[in-house]
Design a protein around this motif. Structure first.
Motif: not given
Length: 293
Positions: A40, A92, A231
């Motif tokens: 992420a 992410w 995502w």
């Protein structure tokens, strides 16, 4: 013939497979695809990212039947590069980092899902200064963005400032990059800068958790809405795995006690499908701001 003890035999088999993978030009992890490697953008403190991901990771393991491993990175560019070089499978991204990943992977990165909230995302301009009440008041002041590749902490606020005929590099006394949304709040609250901007979701969370003194720091402007986080998977990930990941996110329901913590930590009311076309506006804004050549 001498027999090879089992642990050694297993090690030799693993080495052989690894060598074959290297010969094929592919990392061992990509050959096995029994581990889902997730990362992420570091838009908050590393400890907070780990806390937010833990229950989601356990859920994805149950839904996909794969071991899920979270891969921390040092900056936004590292997530883009990790997906492009197949060191991670799922990322992410913010809207801008997705655009960068799309370009870096020659259009093969696939955005799967986003929160409902991401289809109408906003950024909050904050200050602790009594002399700032509008964007025009930022002239001659010190200011903090988040990370340079942040959609909500840099790109879109910069773009909307330009629509108000404000160029931070020319009109502000000084521009700093805090590196993360929570750090921007800390900068403003400590008086390191006169004002700053961060994403609305992190601002709301910090207010709820009483991690910002709202008697000192206040919101004085909010951007128009735009598409943001999603995502995304690497394009060559097994389509069956992509489908499992997508369905896992779409099944999440805050009314389900088993999903409640996950959704709360992700600050999501629901996940919905998304597509690359949703981020054309982000890409246009990045070109207009001179952040993409």
């Amino acid at each position: 013939m001498n027999s090879v003890p089992f642990p050694r035999r297993a090690l030799l088999r693993a080495c052989a497979v690894s060598v074959l993978a290297a010969v094929a030009g592919l990392p061992f992890a990509a050959q096995a695809e029994d581990v889902l490697r997730v990362s992420a953008i570091p838009d908050e403190a590393p400890t907070e990212l780990q806390r937010k991901f833990a229950p989601l990771g356990a859920y994805l393991e149950a839904e996909t039947g794969m071991k899920v491993s979270f891969v921390p990175v040092t900056d936004y560019a590292a997530v883009v590069e990790a997906l492009a070089t197949r060191k991670i499978d799922l990322a992410w991204f913010g809207g801008f980092t997705f655009v960068q990943a799309k370009i870096r992977t020659n259009g093969t990165a696939v955005p799967l899902v986003q929160r409902v909230e991401d289809s109408k995302f906003t950024s909050k301009f904050i200050t602790a200064s009594d002399s700032i009440h509008s964007l025009a008041d930022l002239k001659g002041k010190t200011f903090a963005f988040g990370a340079p590749s942040s959609t909500s902490g840099h790109l879109m606020p910069r773009y909307f400032l330009s629509l108000e005929s404000l160029n931070p590099d020319k009109d502000f006394k000084n521009v700093a990059f805090s590196g993360a949304h929570d750090a921007t709040v800390a900068f403003v609250q400590a008086g390191k800068v006169d004002a700053g901007v961060l994403n609305a979701s992190v601002w709301d969370k910090l207010v709820e958790q009483k991690k910002v003194d709202t008697s000192k720091v206040r919101v004085f402007a909010t951007t128009p809405p735009y598409f943001d986080y999603n995502w995304t998977v690497r394009g060559d990930l097994d389509p069956k795995i992509q489908a499992k990941i997508t369905q896992a996110f779409l099944k999440l329901d805050p009314a389900n006690p088993a999903h409640k913590e996950i959704m709360a930590l992700q600050r999501a009311s629901k996940f919905i499908p998304t597509k690359a076309e949703n981020y054309k506006g982000i890409e246009a804004a990045a070109h207009a701001a001179g952040l993409l050549k």
